[in-house]
Design a protein around this motif. Sequence first.
Motif, PDB file in Angstrom:
ATOM      1  N   ALA A 142       1.050  -1.266  -0.129  1.00 23.18           N
ATOM      2  CA  ALA A 142      -0.126  -0.006   0.043  1.00 23.18           C
ATOM      3  C   ALA A 142       0.949   1.408  -0.059  1.00 23.18           C
ATOM      4  CB  ALA A 142      -1.010   0.015   1.263  1.00 23.18           C
ATOM      5  N   GLU A 143       2.317   1.098  -0.008  1.00 27.13           N
ATOM      6  CA  GLU A 143       3.137   2.337   0.158  1.00 27.13           C
ATOM      7  C   GLU A 143       3.045   3.153   1.356  1.00 27.13           C
ATOM      8  OE1 GLU A 143       2.620   4.144  -3.571  1.00 27.13           O
ATOM      9  OE2 GLU A 143       3.945   2.364  -4.650  1.00 27.13           O
ATOM     10  N   LEU A 231      -7.157   2.060 -12.394  1.00 28.74           N
ATOM     11  CA  LEU A 231      -6.592   1.754 -11.436  1.00 28.74           C
ATOM     12  C   LEU A 231      -6.073   0.025 -11.544  1.00 28.74           C
ATOM     13  CD1 LEU A 231      -9.047   3.274  -8.851  1.00 28.74           C
ATOM     14  CD2 LEU A 231      -6.624   4.081  -9.320  1.00 28.74           C
ATOM     15  N   PRO A 232      -4.809  -0.105 -10.986  1.00 28.29           N
ATOM     16  CA  PRO A 232      -4.394  -1.597 -10.987  1.00 28.29           C
ATOM     17  C   PRO A 232      -4.925  -2.462 -10.268  1.00 28.29           C
ATOM     18  CG  PRO A 232      -2.637  -0.145  -9.627  1.00 28.29           C
ATOM     19  CD  PRO A 232      -3.742   0.742 -10.377  1.00 28.29           C
ATOM     20  N   VAL A 233      -4.767  -3.767 -10.676  1.00 33.11           N
ATOM     21  CA  VAL A 233      -5.251  -4.851  -9.917  1.00 33.11           C
ATOM     22  C   VAL A 233      -4.351  -5.745  -9.683  1.00 33.11           C
ATOM     23  CG1 VAL A 233      -6.204  -5.911 -12.046  1.00 33.11           C
ATOM     24  CG2 VAL A 233      -7.238  -6.477  -9.537  1.00 33.11           C
ATOM     25  N   TYR A 293      -3.778  -0.710  -3.375  1.00 31.63           N
ATOM     26  CA  TYR A 293      -3.399  -1.984  -3.992  1.00 31.63           C
ATOM     27  C   TYR A 293      -4.136  -3.208  -3.183  1.00 31.63           C
ATOM     28  CZ  TYR A 293      -0.214   0.814  -6.673  1.00 31.63           C
ATOM     29  OH  TYR A 293       0.591   1.605  -7.427  1.00 31.63           O
ATOM     30  N   ASN A 294      -5.154  -2.856  -2.557  1.00 32.39           N
ATOM     31  CA  ASN A 294      -5.711  -4.164  -1.827  1.00 32.39           C
ATOM     32  C   ASN A 294      -7.503  -3.974  -2.148  1.00 32.39           C
ATOM     33  OD1 ASN A 294      -7.302  -5.503   0.436  1.00 32.39           O
ATOM     34  ND2 ASN A 294      -5.241  -5.612   1.372  1.00 32.39           N
ATOM     35  N   MET A 295      -7.769  -4.877  -3.003  1.00 37.06           N
ATOM     36  CA  MET A 295      -9.344  -4.971  -3.677  1.00 37.06           C
ATOM     37  C   MET A 295     -10.376  -4.711  -2.677  1.00 37.06           C
ATOM     38  SD  MET A 295     -10.790  -4.305  -6.430  1.00 37.06           S
ATOM     39  CE  MET A 295      -9.582  -4.431  -7.460  1.00 37.06           C
ATOM     40  N   LEU A 296     -10.068  -5.490  -1.468  1.00 31.88           N
ATOM     41  CA  LEU A 296     -10.972  -5.594  -0.377  1.00 31.88           C
ATOM     42  C   LEU A 296     -11.310  -4.360   0.018  1.00 31.88           C
ATOM     43  CD1 LEU A 296     -12.799  -7.228   1.411  1.00 31.88           C
ATOM     44  CD2 LEU A 296     -10.777  -7.197   3.301  1.00 31.88           C
ATOM     45  N   PHE A 297     -10.286  -3.056   0.098  1.00 31.13           N
ATOM     46  CA  PHE A 297     -10.434  -1.857   0.500  1.00 31.13           C
ATOM     47  C   PHE A 297     -10.753  -1.114  -0.805  1.00 31.13           C
ATOM     48  CE2 PHE A 297      -8.311  -3.641   3.870  1.00 31.13           C
ATOM     49  CZ  PHE A 297      -8.817  -3.252   4.818  1.00 31.13           C
TER      50      PHE A 297
END
Length: 363
Positions: A142-143, A231-233, A293-297
């Motif tokens: 998530a940086e 947005l990347p996945v 970078y976390n799809m749940l969020f």
Amino acid sequence: MDERVRRHAEILVDHCTDIAAEDDVLIRAPTPAEDLVVALHERIGEVGACPSLSWLNSRAGRAYARAMDADDFRLNEPRLAAMEETDVVIMVTGATNAFETSDVDPGKSAAASRANGPILEERLDTRWVITQHPTPADAQQAEMSTEAWEAFVYDAVNRDWDAQRAFQERMVEILDPAEEVRIVSGDATDVTLSVDGMAAANDYAKENLPGGEVYTSPVPDGVDGEVTFDLPVVRNGREVEGATLRFEDGEVVDHGAEKNGDVLTSVLETDEGARRVGELGIGMNRGIDEFSYNMLFDEKMGDTVHLALGKAIEECVPEGREFNDSAVHVDMLVDMSEDSRIEVDGEVVQRNGTFAFEGSETE
């Protein structure tokens, strides 16, 4: 123990899954999530239910997948049997290495999904929830610093879910009777989705924690146009950037990506249903305001919409209507914060990330 972890466990048990003394509960979690697993057992014990635990190890999973031939994957019968005897499933994510499986052939991942499709089907018949335990590896992805990531996760999880439900219900009231949705973003995305006769649902942290979206399943052959997912996945430890899809009569007829396009191709080749849209989701959780970078969020983030390739959502497809079935369900995001709009039956309901009703009953 951090009291935020105990509060996380309480929300999972009391709000998300409503566990009672007669329930058999399966917890699937990675070893870095030990604190949350302990807190869950404590809360489940207070309720009087019966827990079982399945530890996950991404290194072991990687080793197995790399050693296997794609044609040799078969249904894990013991896992299926365990799922058949389970009332509640709590699935926890949390990585020691967020990219541990990045060198696994995506074709093998697709093969494993196909083989174990019956387990997914059985799990969807339970009361289930997916959540995140914060780890340093996920903070890196998530940086963020570890401390900042923990605060981000717990702020997104520990919310007034009754208030969130009321906010999102405004969008449900618009989407549920709708016939068509159009998504426009810049010059790269203009797609229409038929939702005629499909039900809209309100995610207020019953199956995802955090929650924060309104969603439906489009008519399988009712999607037309082009979408660029700006947005990347991250899929199986590999980051897909700049994915584009072109739809005709509901099916992907052309696709591409700026990075790791083979991952996208492998998803589409999983089965016939993977080439169609199983879900349209509209992010509405204003407590999630940073891409992680976390799809749940990320799929709950305000100012986004997402389309999921693959399996439709049963609660959104009325009996007698065609159901898009697949062994996968892969969400991909469109940023709607600028030069964008959502139209429902020709009326603009969101422009540049702001809903038409926002401000009246949203705070």
